[in-house]
Design a protein around this motif. Structure first.
Motif, PDB file in Angstrom:
ATOM      1  N   GLN A   1       0.815  -1.209   0.000  1.00  0.00           N
ATOM      2  CA  GLN A   1       0.000   0.000   0.000  1.00  0.00           C
ATOM      3  C   GLN A   1       0.846   1.256   0.000  1.00  0.00           C
ATOM      4  O   GLN A   1       1.895   1.324   0.638  1.00  0.00           O
ATOM      5  CB  GLN A   1      -0.927  -0.002   1.221  1.00  0.00           C
ATOM      6  N   CYS A   2       0.343   2.257  -0.750  1.00  0.00           N
ATOM      7  CA  CYS A   2       0.979   3.580  -0.801  1.00  0.00           C
ATOM      8  C   CYS A   2       2.414   3.498  -1.304  1.00  0.00           C
ATOM      9  O   CYS A   2       3.273   4.298  -0.909  1.00  0.00           O
ATOM     10  CB  CYS A   2       0.936   4.267   0.559  1.00  0.00           C
ATOM     11  N   SER A   3       2.699   2.533  -2.148  1.00  0.00           N
ATOM     12  CA  SER A   3       3.996   2.419  -2.802  1.00  0.00           C
ATOM     13  C   SER A   3       3.745   2.309  -4.297  1.00  0.00           C
ATOM     14  O   SER A   3       2.599   2.271  -4.738  1.00  0.00           O
ATOM     15  CB  SER A   3       4.773   1.207  -2.273  1.00  0.00           C
ATOM     16  N   PHE A   4       4.807   2.269  -5.079  1.00  0.00           N
ATOM     17  CA  PHE A   4       4.654   2.344  -6.533  1.00  0.00           C
ATOM     18  C   PHE A   4       5.345   1.168  -7.196  1.00  0.00           C
ATOM     19  O   PHE A   4       6.466   0.807  -6.835  1.00  0.00           O
ATOM     20  CB  PHE A   4       5.269   3.652  -7.051  1.00  0.00           C
ATOM     21  N   SER A   5       4.669   0.571  -8.153  1.00  0.00           N
ATOM     22  CA  SER A   5       5.223  -0.585  -8.865  1.00  0.00           C
ATOM     23  C   SER A   5       5.242  -0.334 -10.367  1.00  0.00           C
ATOM     24  O   SER A   5       4.252   0.125 -10.941  1.00  0.00           O
ATOM     25  CB  SER A   5       4.377  -1.832  -8.580  1.00  0.00           C
ATOM     26  N   ASN A   6       6.370  -0.632 -10.984  1.00  0.00           N
ATOM     27  CA  ASN A   6       6.427  -0.672 -12.450  1.00  0.00           C
ATOM     28  C   ASN A   6       6.696  -2.105 -12.911  1.00  0.00           C
ATOM     29  O   ASN A   6       7.230  -2.331 -13.996  1.00  0.00           O
ATOM     30  CB  ASN A   6       7.487   0.287 -12.997  1.00  0.00           C
ATOM     31  N   ASP A   7       6.315  -3.042 -12.072  1.00  0.00           N
ATOM     32  CA  ASP A   7       6.475  -4.466 -12.345  1.00  0.00           C
ATOM     33  C   ASP A   7       5.134  -5.028 -12.802  1.00  0.00           C
ATOM     34  O   ASP A   7       4.161  -5.007 -12.038  1.00  0.00           O
ATOM     35  CB  ASP A   7       6.946  -5.181 -11.081  1.00  0.00           C
ATOM     36  N   PRO A   8       5.037  -5.538 -14.018  1.00  0.00           N
ATOM     37  CA  PRO A   8       3.745  -6.058 -14.507  1.00  0.00           C
ATOM     38  C   PRO A   8       3.235  -7.263 -13.738  1.00  0.00           C
ATOM     39  O   PRO A   8       2.084  -7.662 -13.907  1.00  0.00           O
ATOM     40  CB  PRO A   8       4.035  -6.409 -15.972  1.00  0.00           C
ATOM     41  N   SER A   9       4.066  -7.850 -12.883  1.00  0.00           N
ATOM     42  CA  SER A   9       3.611  -8.985 -12.077  1.00  0.00           C
ATOM     43  C   SER A   9       2.557  -8.572 -11.063  1.00  0.00           C
ATOM     44  O   SER A   9       1.705  -9.375 -10.684  1.00  0.00           O
ATOM     45  CB  SER A   9       4.789  -9.635 -11.341  1.00  0.00           C
ATOM     46  N   ALA A  10       2.611  -7.310 -10.605  1.00  0.00           N
ATOM     47  CA  ALA A  10       1.639  -6.852  -9.609  1.00  0.00           C
ATOM     48  C   ALA A  10       1.668  -5.334  -9.487  1.00  0.00           C
ATOM     49  O   ALA A  10       2.741  -4.741  -9.331  1.00  0.00           O
ATOM     50  CB  ALA A  10       1.928  -7.489  -8.257  1.00  0.00           C
ATOM     51  N   LEU A  11       0.493  -4.725  -9.530  1.00  0.00           N
ATOM     52  CA  LEU A  11       0.362  -3.320  -9.187  1.00  0.00           C
ATOM     53  C   LEU A  11       0.148  -3.206  -7.682  1.00  0.00           C
ATOM     54  O   LEU A  11      -0.316  -4.143  -7.041  1.00  0.00           O
ATOM     55  CB  LEU A  11      -0.822  -2.688  -9.917  1.00  0.00           C
ATOM     56  N   HIS A  12       0.474  -2.040  -7.125  1.00  0.00           N
ATOM     57  CA  HIS A  12       0.294  -1.816  -5.702  1.00  0.00           C
ATOM     58  C   HIS A  12      -0.978  -1.009  -5.445  1.00  0.00           C
ATOM     59  O   HIS A  12      -1.432  -0.255  -6.312  1.00  0.00           O
ATOM     60  CB  HIS A  12       1.502  -1.093  -5.115  1.00  0.00           C
ATOM     61  N   GLU A  13      -1.519  -1.162  -4.249  1.00  0.00           N
ATOM     62  CA  GLU A  13      -2.743  -0.465  -3.869  1.00  0.00           C
ATOM     63  C   GLU A  13      -2.444   1.004  -3.606  1.00  0.00           C
ATOM     64  O   GLU A  13      -1.662   1.343  -2.711  1.00  0.00           O
ATOM     65  CB  GLU A  13      -3.330  -1.118  -2.618  1.00  0.00           C
ATOM     66  N   GLY A  14      -3.077   1.887  -4.394  1.00  0.00           N
ATOM     67  CA  GLY A  14      -2.848   3.316  -4.251  1.00  0.00           C
ATOM     68  C   GLY A  14      -4.055   4.092  -3.770  1.00  0.00           C
ATOM     69  O   GLY A  14      -4.007   5.323  -3.712  1.00  0.00           O
ATOM     70  N   PHE A  15      -5.167   3.392  -3.474  1.00  0.00           N
ATOM     71  CA  PHE A  15      -6.368   4.004  -2.920  1.00  0.00           C
ATOM     72  C   PHE A  15      -7.036   4.997  -3.855  1.00  0.00           C
ATOM     73  O   PHE A  15      -7.872   5.779  -3.458  1.00  0.00           O
ATOM     74  CB  PHE A  15      -6.077   4.639  -1.559  1.00  0.00           C
ATOM     75  N   THR A  16      -6.641   4.959  -5.111  1.00  0.00           N
ATOM     76  CA  THR A  16      -7.309   5.676  -6.191  1.00  0.00           C
ATOM     77  C   THR A  16      -6.887   5.013  -7.494  1.00  0.00           C
ATOM     78  O   THR A  16      -5.713   4.635  -7.665  1.00  0.00           O
ATOM     79  CB  THR A  16      -6.950   7.172  -6.232  1.00  0.00           C
ATOM     80  N   VAL A  17      -7.834   4.876  -8.393  1.00  0.00           N
ATOM     81  CA  VAL A  17      -7.535   4.219  -9.662  1.00  0.00           C
ATOM     82  C   VAL A  17      -6.517   5.020 -10.476  1.00  0.00           C
ATOM     83  O   VAL A  17      -5.804   4.466 -11.323  1.00  0.00           O
ATOM     84  CB  VAL A  17      -8.840   3.999 -10.463  1.00  0.00           C
ATOM     85  N   THR A  18      -6.408   6.302 -10.193  1.00  0.00           N
ATOM     86  CA  THR A  18      -5.430   7.135 -10.929  1.00  0.00           C
ATOM     87  C   THR A  18      -4.011   6.650 -10.685  1.00  0.00           C
ATOM     88  O   THR A  18      -3.186   6.623 -11.604  1.00  0.00           O
ATOM     89  CB  THR A  18      -5.559   8.610 -10.501  1.00  0.00           C
ATOM     90  N   VAL A  19      -3.703   6.233  -9.462  1.00  0.00           N
ATOM     91  CA  VAL A  19      -2.374   5.687  -9.174  1.00  0.00           C
ATOM     92  C   VAL A  19      -2.181   4.367  -9.921  1.00  0.00           C
ATOM     93  O   VAL A  19      -1.088   4.073 -10.414  1.00  0.00           O
ATOM     94  CB  VAL A  19      -2.171   5.510  -7.656  1.00  0.00           C
ATOM     95  N   GLY A  20      -3.236   3.575 -10.029  1.00  0.00           N
ATOM     96  CA  GLY A  20      -3.154   2.356 -10.836  1.00  0.00           C
ATOM     97  C   GLY A  20      -2.815   2.666 -12.276  1.00  0.00           C
ATOM     98  O   GLY A  20      -1.974   1.998 -12.895  1.00  0.00           O
TER      99      GLY A  20
END
Length: 315
Positions: free
Chosen positions: A190-209
């Protein structure tokens, strides 16, 4: 593990030696030696316990990776592709991540017709008026998916790529939805950033996704529009389940966006964690030479540099 054990031994030795004065070592009584022996035995037991726990953690991590790969293999077999297939697809290009805030009504959104666009949720209600649809679309909210799945199937353009987490696919009649790309949304990160296609991280808004997907696809300039980050939700619009209705509110580009006339409700925004997730995206971007700017007029989001929308286009 070896480093942890060495540090423990060093700390033990220092603690023991610091308690001795000159001549003390030779006069240590037998009871004292027995206590030291017991202490050393306790340290050895602790070492074994740490090693056991580390082995358990390693097994859990392996199972998690194996599970992710199994899910990816399964869904790739069903849908023919995964987020990995989009890695680097737009290397070096510019894109626009389009939020659904009211500031969209303050820009000439037709400027985006020939740009690469990523949007989300009920943005489709603007497509007819705008004269174009987005290239990529995402939904992450389980409550929204549960309420609007049929509506998405009926209204999202067939050619638009649709990113949907594994966990909410069950809400959709997939036979009615083309160009679906399932992905793993890791709710534990949570509240972190991923550029790994294996998994996106939870950003509490779809915009972060969407920002994470844009990073995976290799965009080097990402422009936010319609990301106002300004939620005005009076208490009268919040029900006993802490869900809110958009009746009479202007938090989006259209009064029809929240679909309140049909009784639709929404999760309360978690502003603090959203900000942390945006800031994590900003830090990642700076470290990796990626430019993320916010061209939403009057935005309240401070994580990214603000720019004028019209200044992004050659006249």
């Amino acid at each position: 593990m070896a480093t942890e054990i060495r540090l423990m031994r060093i700390m033990f030795n220092k603690l023991f030696q610091s308690s001795l004065t000159d001549g003390d070592e030779a006069s240590i009584s037998m009871p004292s030696k027995r206590r030291i022996a017991k202490l050393e035995e306790s340290v050895r037991k602790l070492e074994k316990e740490i090693q056991k726990r580390n082995e358990e953690i390693s097994k859990l991590k392996y199972k998690s990776v194996l599970s992710d790969r199994t899910f990816e293999s399964l869904f790739r077999g069903i849908y023919g592709r995964s987020l990995h297939d989009f890695a680097g697809r737009h290397a070096g290009e510019r894109c626009f991540v389009v939020g659904n805030g009211p500031s969209l009504n303050k820009i000439d959104i037709s400027r985006l017709r020939d740009e690469i666009t990523l949007g989300a949720n009920r943005a489709f209600i603007g497509f007819e008026k705008w004269g174009f649809s987005f290239d990529y679309w995402m939904v992450q909210d389980r409550i929204l998916a549960n309420q609007s799945a049929d509506e998405f199937c009926d209204n999202l353009p067939k050619e638009m790529i649709k990113f949907i987490p594994y966990t909410i696919l069950r809400h959709f009649d997939i036979a009615r939805l083309d160009n679906v790309v399932p992905f793993n949304l890791d709710y534990t990160q949570q509240c972190s950033f991923s550029n790994d296609p294996s998994a996106l991280h939870e950003g509490f808004t779809v915009t972060v996704g969407l920002l994470q997907v844009a990073a995976i696809m290799g965009f080097t300039k990402i422009v936010l529009v319609g990301v106002d980050h300004n939620y005005q939700i009076p208490k009268r619009n919040v029900n006993d389940d802490k869900k809110w209705s958009g009746e009479g509110l202007s938090n989006h580009f259209s009064e029809d966006y929240t679909n309140s006339k049909n009784g639709q409700v929404w999760e309360m925004p978690d502003i603090d964690r959203m900000i942390r997730a945006y800031e994590a995206a900003a830090v990642w971007a700076r470290k990796n030479g990626i430019e993320i700017v916010n061209a939403s007029p009057g935005t309240h989001l401070e994580a990214f540099p603000k720019v004028e929308f019209e200044g992004l286009f050659q006249s």
